[in-house]
Scaffold this motif. Structure first.
Motif, PDB file in Angstrom:
ATOM      1  N   VAL A 212       0.833  -1.198   0.000  1.00 60.17           N
ATOM      2  CA  VAL A 212       0.000   0.000   0.000  1.00 60.17           C
ATOM      3  C   VAL A 212       0.869   1.250   0.000  1.00 60.17           C
ATOM      4  O   VAL A 212       0.549   2.251  -0.661  1.00 60.17           O
ATOM      5  CB  VAL A 212      -0.954  -0.012   1.210  1.00 60.17           C
ATOM      6  N   SER A 213       1.979   1.211   0.722  1.00 60.23           N
ATOM      7  CA  SER A 213       2.907   2.349   0.714  1.00 60.23           C
ATOM      8  C   SER A 213       3.450   2.603  -0.681  1.00 60.23           C
ATOM      9  O   SER A 213       3.552   3.758  -1.129  1.00 60.23           O
ATOM     10  CB  SER A 213       4.063   2.088   1.688  1.00 60.23           C
ATOM     11  N   ALA A 214       3.813   1.519  -1.371  1.00 56.32           N
ATOM     12  CA  ALA A 214       4.293   1.682  -2.752  1.00 56.32           C
ATOM     13  C   ALA A 214       3.212   2.279  -3.641  1.00 56.32           C
ATOM     14  O   ALA A 214       3.491   3.125  -4.506  1.00 56.32           O
ATOM     15  CB  ALA A 214       4.752   0.323  -3.297  1.00 56.32           C
ATOM     16  N   ALA A 215       1.946   1.851  -3.415  1.00 58.54           N
ATOM     17  CA  ALA A 215       0.842   2.404  -4.199  1.00 58.54           C
ATOM     18  C   ALA A 215       0.640   3.888  -3.892  1.00 58.54           C
ATOM     19  O   ALA A 215       0.361   4.689  -4.796  1.00 58.54           O
ATOM     20  CB  ALA A 215      -0.437   1.622  -3.910  1.00 58.54           C
ATOM     21  N   ILE A 216       0.778   4.278  -2.634  1.00 57.62           N
ATOM     22  CA  ILE A 216       0.642   5.693  -2.251  1.00 57.62           C
ATOM     23  C   ILE A 216       1.719   6.534  -2.925  1.00 57.62           C
ATOM     24  O   ILE A 216       1.445   7.613  -3.469  1.00 57.62           O
ATOM     25  CB  ILE A 216       0.722   5.827  -0.719  1.00 57.62           C
ATOM     26  N   HIS A 217       2.959   6.053  -2.930  1.00 59.69           N
ATOM     27  CA  HIS A 217       4.048   6.785  -3.561  1.00 59.69           C
ATOM     28  C   HIS A 217       3.828   6.904  -5.067  1.00 59.69           C
ATOM     29  O   HIS A 217       4.115   7.946  -5.680  1.00 59.69           O
ATOM     30  CB  HIS A 217       5.380   6.100  -3.280  1.00 59.69           C
TER      31      HIS A 217
ATOM     32  N   GLU B 120       2.709  10.065  -9.807  1.00 65.79           N
ATOM     33  CA  GLU B 120       2.252   9.995 -11.186  1.00 65.79           C
ATOM     34  C   GLU B 120       0.805  10.404 -11.399  1.00 65.79           C
ATOM     35  O   GLU B 120       0.423  10.718 -12.531  1.00 65.79           O
ATOM     36  CB  GLU B 120       2.450   8.566 -11.723  1.00 65.79           C
ATOM     37  N   VAL B 121      -0.033  10.370 -10.359  1.00 66.69           N
ATOM     38  CA  VAL B 121      -1.461  10.593 -10.574  1.00 66.69           C
ATOM     39  C   VAL B 121      -1.951  11.862  -9.893  1.00 66.69           C
ATOM     40  O   VAL B 121      -2.424  12.804 -10.541  1.00 66.69           O
ATOM     41  CB  VAL B 121      -2.274   9.370 -10.080  1.00 66.69           C
ATOM     42  N   PHE B 122      -1.854  11.895  -8.571  1.00 66.09           N
ATOM     43  CA  PHE B 122      -2.451  12.998  -7.814  1.00 66.09           C
ATOM     44  C   PHE B 122      -1.426  13.473  -6.796  1.00 66.09           C
ATOM     45  O   PHE B 122      -1.547  13.222  -5.617  1.00 66.09           O
ATOM     46  CB  PHE B 122      -3.728  12.509  -7.109  1.00 66.09           C
ATOM     47  N   GLY B 123      -0.403  14.160  -7.278  1.00 64.59           N
ATOM     48  CA  GLY B 123       0.676  14.517  -6.391  1.00 64.59           C
ATOM     49  C   GLY B 123       1.113  15.949  -6.485  1.00 64.59           C
ATOM     50  O   GLY B 123       0.319  16.868  -6.293  1.00 64.59           O
ATOM     51  N   ARG B 124       2.373  16.159  -6.839  1.00 67.06           N
ATOM     52  CA  ARG B 124       2.995  17.478  -6.759  1.00 67.06           C
ATOM     53  C   ARG B 124       2.278  18.536  -7.603  1.00 67.06           C
ATOM     54  O   ARG B 124       2.037  19.648  -7.111  1.00 67.06           O
ATOM     55  CB  ARG B 124       4.457  17.358  -7.169  1.00 67.06           C
ATOM     56  N   PRO B 125       1.905  18.302  -8.879  1.00 68.50           N
ATOM     57  CA  PRO B 125       1.234  19.363  -9.642  1.00 68.50           C
ATOM     58  C   PRO B 125      -0.074  19.826  -8.998  1.00 68.50           C
ATOM     59  O   PRO B 125      -0.359  21.022  -8.949  1.00 68.50           O
ATOM     60  CB  PRO B 125       0.983  18.716 -11.008  1.00 68.50           C
TER      61      PRO B 125
ATOM     62  N   ALA C  64       3.360  13.444   6.174  1.00 69.24           N
ATOM     63  CA  ALA C  64       4.000  12.368   6.931  1.00 69.24           C
ATOM     64  C   ALA C  64       3.389  11.015   6.588  1.00 69.24           C
ATOM     65  O   ALA C  64       4.108  10.010   6.450  1.00 69.24           O
ATOM     66  CB  ALA C  64       3.877  12.643   8.433  1.00 69.24           C
ATOM     67  N   PHE C  65       2.068  10.976   6.409  1.00 64.89           N
ATOM     68  CA  PHE C  65       1.413   9.717   6.021  1.00 64.89           C
ATOM     69  C   PHE C  65       1.801   9.308   4.612  1.00 64.89           C
ATOM     70  O   PHE C  65       1.932   8.120   4.315  1.00 64.89           O
ATOM     71  CB  PHE C  65      -0.105   9.857   6.129  1.00 64.89           C
ATOM     72  N   VAL C  66       1.971  10.306   3.723  1.00 66.12           N
ATOM     73  CA  VAL C  66       2.333   9.979   2.340  1.00 66.12           C
ATOM     74  C   VAL C  66       3.781   9.528   2.238  1.00 66.12           C
ATOM     75  O   VAL C  66       4.103   8.551   1.551  1.00 66.12           O
ATOM     76  CB  VAL C  66       2.074  11.205   1.436  1.00 66.12           C
ATOM     77  N   ALA C  67       4.682  10.234   2.927  1.00 66.16           N
ATOM     78  CA  ALA C  67       6.106   9.943   2.796  1.00 66.16           C
ATOM     79  C   ALA C  67       6.540   8.730   3.608  1.00 66.16           C
ATOM     80  O   ALA C  67       7.352   7.924   3.141  1.00 66.16           O
ATOM     81  CB  ALA C  67       6.918  11.179   3.214  1.00 66.16           C
TER      82      ALA C  67
ATOM     83  N   LEU D 294      -6.486   0.318   5.705  1.00 67.53           N
ATOM     84  CA  LEU D 294      -5.632   0.342   4.514  1.00 67.53           C
ATOM     85  C   LEU D 294      -6.283   1.116   3.373  1.00 67.53           C
ATOM     86  O   LEU D 294      -5.609   1.847   2.635  1.00 67.53           O
ATOM     87  CB  LEU D 294      -5.328  -1.093   4.078  1.00 67.53           C
ATOM     88  N   LEU D 295      -7.600   0.960   3.241  1.00 65.06           N
ATOM     89  CA  LEU D 295      -8.302   1.674   2.178  1.00 65.06           C
ATOM     90  C   LEU D 295      -8.236   3.186   2.391  1.00 65.06           C
ATOM     91  O   LEU D 295      -7.959   3.949   1.454  1.00 65.06           O
ATOM     92  CB  LEU D 295      -9.762   1.206   2.131  1.00 65.06           C
ATOM     93  N   LEU D 296      -8.458   3.636   3.613  1.00 62.13           N
ATOM     94  CA  LEU D 296      -8.375   5.069   3.895  1.00 62.13           C
ATOM     95  C   LEU D 296      -6.954   5.590   3.724  1.00 62.13           C
ATOM     96  O   LEU D 296      -6.740   6.710   3.250  1.00 62.13           O
ATOM     97  CB  LEU D 296      -8.861   5.345   5.318  1.00 62.13           C
ATOM     98  N   LEU D 297      -5.989   4.780   4.130  1.00 61.19           N
ATOM     99  CA  LEU D 297      -4.601   5.208   4.013  1.00 61.19           C
ATOM    100  C   LEU D 297      -4.209   5.414   2.553  1.00 61.19           C
ATOM    101  O   LEU D 297      -3.378   6.289   2.240  1.00 61.19           O
ATOM    102  CB  LEU D 297      -3.683   4.177   4.669  1.00 61.19           C
ATOM    103  N   ALA D 298      -4.788   4.646   1.644  1.00 55.06           N
ATOM    104  CA  ALA D 298      -4.471   4.787   0.226  1.00 55.06           C
ATOM    105  C   ALA D 298      -4.913   6.136  -0.328  1.00 55.06           C
ATOM    106  O   ALA D 298      -4.417   6.572  -1.374  1.00 55.06           O
ATOM    107  CB  ALA D 298      -5.123   3.648  -0.566  1.00 55.06           C
ATOM    108  N   PHE D 299      -5.847   6.813   0.355  1.00 55.20           N
ATOM    109  CA  PHE D 299      -6.308   8.132  -0.089  1.00 55.20           C
ATOM    110  C   PHE D 299      -5.461   9.261   0.474  1.00 55.20           C
ATOM    111  O   PHE D 299      -5.835  10.433   0.346  1.00 55.20           O
ATOM    112  CB  PHE D 299      -7.764   8.341   0.327  1.00 55.20           C
ATOM    113  N   ALA D 300      -4.329   8.940   1.100  1.00 57.01           N
ATOM    114  CA  ALA D 300      -3.497   9.971   1.721  1.00 57.01           C
ATOM    115  C   ALA D 300      -3.055  11.062   0.738  1.00 57.01           C
ATOM    116  O   ALA D 300      -3.050  12.247   1.098  1.00 57.01           O
ATOM    117  CB  ALA D 300      -2.290   9.319   2.394  1.00 57.01           C
TER     118      ALA D 300
END
Length: 538
Positions: A131-136, A141-146, A188-191, A403-409
């Motif tokens: 799940v951490s790899a999926a969050i990163h 690539e999808v919903f991040g820095r931009p 912190a949750f994302v990183a 785990l499902l909620l954490l994936a929305f971090a």
């Protein structure tokens, strides 16, 4: 002639029905233990009571014939109704025992499961790293820095408008500070999800084991010991003791001294009281509960559970060895024990006239009582199945939802910088995350209390007889199950679970609105802010 043919048809039909019931109800010796093969795998080891004997050995025995035929007496079908009663009781008990074993496995699995960090229940692999790899990946690539840059830009423009145009400097600075704090927490949750949520999950798992261990030993011990103790208590309540009652006619039985001979059965008498003297009665009760047999005032009392169960449960129902155990018990003759029984050589299993009543429940006359008690057992245990099953499933589902909620971090991180709806979304997310995280510990506390109360009820009501003690425990579990929502929501709500702080504030506000002081204060604030007309204006 027609009436005679009709009677013959009825006899043939009864014989066929009896034969079918015998084939269905009577277990074949050496048959495969289907329930043991398809049932849930045990989640604990190290001397668990539920693993001493195979699941199929806890079936009910019967030793009578449904149909008897002879040249002189004709066909006797008087055993068909008792066989039907035995068949129904056996099927209902098999269902009860299967559900009980499933519940115990679900209970131990739920409190052995660490879905995030990994445990023996998951084969050592945790789901947090994937799940951490999926969050990163989502952040990169999808919903991040931009999207985060865009959100910060929009918030900056909003802050300039609020500060320079509306001149709300303090309010704007406070809102931006809140956005910054929320962004740091979400980042912190994302990183580092393993270091944040993983560490918190390990802490709640340790707390869960501590709560369960207090029930059995009164002090904090290892989690495995706590689960083993809880599983043994459930197995004893749900399977071991009820089986002994249905197999031998009770946990204990007494016979009057001086009765019983080769031609007559011993006279059974009530177990309680064991003595007219209260102190002696208490001492005899303790001795009978811990041992196998005591000599009371004018009667001999036997603990069926301790004395007979180990010998019968060693062999599958319907086997030659188990039938030999019945013959030895029914005749009160130790010499008829099977050679496979170690007590045949050790001579430490004394049987006599006082033991004969223990076989009455396996014979024709005991089947109606057996069926009635089986129904009572099923109804009483159903509350335990529903209550502990719901709590155990809640623990498992809480980890999946966590785990499902954490994936929305990453999404929460972007929303956390936006004032208003974004802040509300972040607060709702973090509150739900905390509630799911501590639910395992909270449910462990509830289960610890339940097991402790059941154990206390069993000890306090032992003098009332097994049926009354079992009935009170079943009634208690049904009552808690019907009130489970209020109980679990309040306990989990203390940590910000189902009852969030917003809900609690709303309840407090509703209560305060009922008070005269609050209404007067609210009116005064309204007039001061111009929302309500003053009394002079009226």
């Amino acid at each position: 002639m027609k009436a005679r043919l009709l009677k013959v048809r009825y006899v043939i039909l009864a014989v066929a029905l009896a034969a079918a019931l015998i084939l269905l109800a009577h277990p074949l010796a050496g048959a495969s233990d289907m329930f043991g093969n398809v049932g849930p795998a045990p989640q604990i080891s190290g001397g668990a009571l539920s693993e001493q004997y195979p699941a199929g050995n806890y079936t009910l025995d019967q030793h009578f014939k449904a149909v008897e035929a002879s040249l002189t007496g004709g066909v006797d079908v008087s055993g068909v109704p008792p066989m039907i009663a035995y068949f129904l009781a056996s099927i209902l008990w098999e269902l009860t025992a299967f559900l009980a074993r499933t519940l115990i496995s679900l209970f131990t699995f739920a409190f052995s499961l660490d879905l995030l960090n990994g445990s023996e229940a998951t084969g050592g692999a945790g789901a947090l790293r994937p799940v951490s790899a999926a969050i990163h990946t989502i952040y990169a690539e999808v919903f991040g820095r931009p999207w985060l840059v865009l959100a910060v830009t929009v918030v900056g423009m909003w802050a300039m408008w609020r500060a320079l145009i509306q001149r709300r400097y303090a309010q704007t600075a406070g809102t931006l500070a809140v956005s910054l704090i929320y962004l740091i927490v979400a980042l912190a949750f994302v990183a580092q999800p393993v270091a944040t949520i993983g560490s918190a999950s390990s802490w709640t798992n340790q707390m869960s084991g501590a709560f369960l261990s207090i029930t059995s030993k009164g002090s904090v011990s290892e989690g495995e010991d706590a689960k083993l103790s809880g599983a043994d208590q459930l197995f004893k309540l749900l399977i071991h003791e009820p089986w002994a009652v249905l197999q031998f006619g009770g946990i204990e039985h007494c016979v009057k001294d001086g009765t019983g001979s080769d031609d007559h059965d011993p006279e059974s008498v009530a177990v309680r009281p064991l003595s007219k003297d209260s102190d002696e009665d208490a001492a005899l009760s303790r001795a009978l509960r811990r041992g196998s047999q005591v000599q009371a005032d004018g009667k001999t009392c036997v603990n069926n559970l301790n004395k007979y169960s180990p010998h019968f449960l060693r062999y599958p129902s319907g086997s030659d060895e188990r039938d030999a155990e019945y013959d030895a018990l029914n005749s009160g003759d130790t010499g008829k024990l099977p050679d496979a029984d170690p007590s045949a050589d050790r001579n430490d299993y004394k049987l006599g006239v006082a033991d004969k009543p223990a076989t009455d429940q396996m014979e024709e006359g005991g089947q109606y009582q057996r069926l009635l008690v089986t129904i009572v057992v099923f109804v009483g245990e159903l509350g335990v199945f529903l209550l502990i099953g719901a709590l155990s499933l809640g623990v498992i589902l809480a980890q999946i939802l966590l785990l499902l909620l954490l994936a929305f971090a990453p999404v929460v991180m972007v929303a956390s910088v936006i004032p208003g709806r974004g802040h509300e979304f972040f607060r709702s997310w973090i509150i739900k995350l905390a509630g799911l995280l501590v639910r395992k510990a909270a449910y462990s506390l509830i289960l610890a209390v339940l097991l402790a109360v059941n154990g206390a009820l069993a000890g306090a009501t032992s003098q009332l007889g097994w049926l009354m003690s079992f009935g009170l425990q079943g009634l208690f579990n049904w009552m808690v199950f019907l009130q489970r929502r209020q109980l679990t929501s309040r306990i989990v709500g203390l940590t910000g679970g189902e009852h969030s702080s917003k809900d609690s504030s709303a309840e407090l506000l509703t209560y305060l609105r009922r008070t005269t002081t609050f209404r007067a204060t609210e009116r005064a604030i309204g007039r001061a802010s111009g929302r309500l007309p003053s009394r002079r204006a009226k």
